[in-house]
Design a protein around this motif. Structure first.
Motif, mmCIF file in Angstrom:
data_model
loop_
_atom_site.group_PDB
_atom_site.id
_atom_site.type_symbol
_atom_site.label_atom_id
_atom_site.label_comp_id
_atom_site.label_asym_id
_atom_site.label_seq_id
_atom_site.Cartn_x
_atom_site.Cartn_y
_atom_site.Cartn_z
ATOM 1 N N VAL A 1 31.408 29.379 28.042
ATOM 2 C CA VAL A 1 32.629 28.943 28.535
ATOM 3 C C VAL A 1 32.475 29.125 30.122
ATOM 4 C CG1 VAL A 1 35.116 29.307 28.721
ATOM 5 C CG2 VAL A 1 34.355 29.555 26.780
ATOM 6 N N SER A 2 32.264 30.100 30.508
ATOM 7 C CA SER A 2 32.175 30.540 32.082
ATOM 8 C C SER A 2 31.504 31.740 32.362
ATOM 9 C CB SER A 2 33.666 30.933 32.424
ATOM 10 O OG SER A 2 34.141 31.209 33.885
ATOM 11 N N PHE A 3 30.814 31.784 33.677
ATOM 12 C CA PHE A 3 30.011 32.647 34.162
ATOM 13 C C PHE A 3 30.547 33.107 35.378
ATOM 14 C CE2 PHE A 3 26.366 34.815 35.307
ATOM 15 C CZ PHE A 3 25.887 34.840 36.747
ATOM 16 N N VAL A 4 30.635 34.569 35.698
ATOM 17 C CA VAL A 4 30.978 34.993 36.897
ATOM 18 C C VAL A 4 30.001 35.977 37.477
ATOM 19 C CG1 VAL A 4 32.800 36.260 38.198
ATOM 20 C CG2 VAL A 4 33.616 34.966 36.426
ATOM 21 N N GLY A 5 29.174 35.495 38.627
ATOM 22 C CA GLY A 5 28.107 36.139 38.833
ATOM 23 C C GLY A 5 28.294 37.505 39.791
ATOM 24 N N ARG A 6 27.451 38.280 40.133
ATOM 25 C CA ARG A 6 27.784 39.627 40.813
ATOM 26 C C ARG A 6 28.148 39.312 42.145
ATOM 27 N NH1 ARG A 6 21.367 39.790 40.498
ATOM 28 N NH2 ARG A 6 21.962 38.552 38.567
#
Length: 117
Positions: free
Chosen positions: A48-53
């Motif tokens: 669905v979704s990626f939130v990176g560092r």
């Protein structure tokens, strides 16, 4: 052992909104990436979704423009704001926690999202 916990699921009507949260308890070793996946009944789990560092984001085509990922690094929480929800968004939503200093992924137990028409 890292414990990943999702919250914020529920039942809404089509067009409504929900905000999911994901936290990794007691984790302070290194920075991390976080992803959201979902699994609808009878279907495979899908991205669905990626939130990176560093706050970068990426979304599945099916949710672009409707879902927004963000993070609160001070409190180790990642959010998924879901707007304009559709019945086809109905699924169990899972958070995947990936510390970048390891090769491990940690999954939460999931939170149910139900969208009625």
């Amino acid at each position: 052992q890292v414990q990943v916990v999702e919250s914020g699921g529920g039942s809404v009507q089509a067009g409504g909104s929900l905000r999911l949260s994901c936290t990794a308890s007691d984790y302070t070793y290194c920075t991390y990436d976080m992803s959201w996946y979902r699994q609808a009944p009878g279907k495979e789990r899908e991205f669905v979704s990626f939130v990176g560092r560093y706050g970068s984001t990426n979304y599945a085509d099916s949710v672009k423009g409707r879902f927004t990922g963000s993070r609160d690094n001070a409190n180790n929480i990642v959010y998924l704001q879901m707007n304009s929800l559709k019945p086809e968004d109905t699924a169990i939503y899972y958070c995947k926690f990936h510390p970048v200093c390891t090769s491990k992924d940690y999954w939460g137990q999931g939170t149910q999202v139900t969208v009625s028409s």
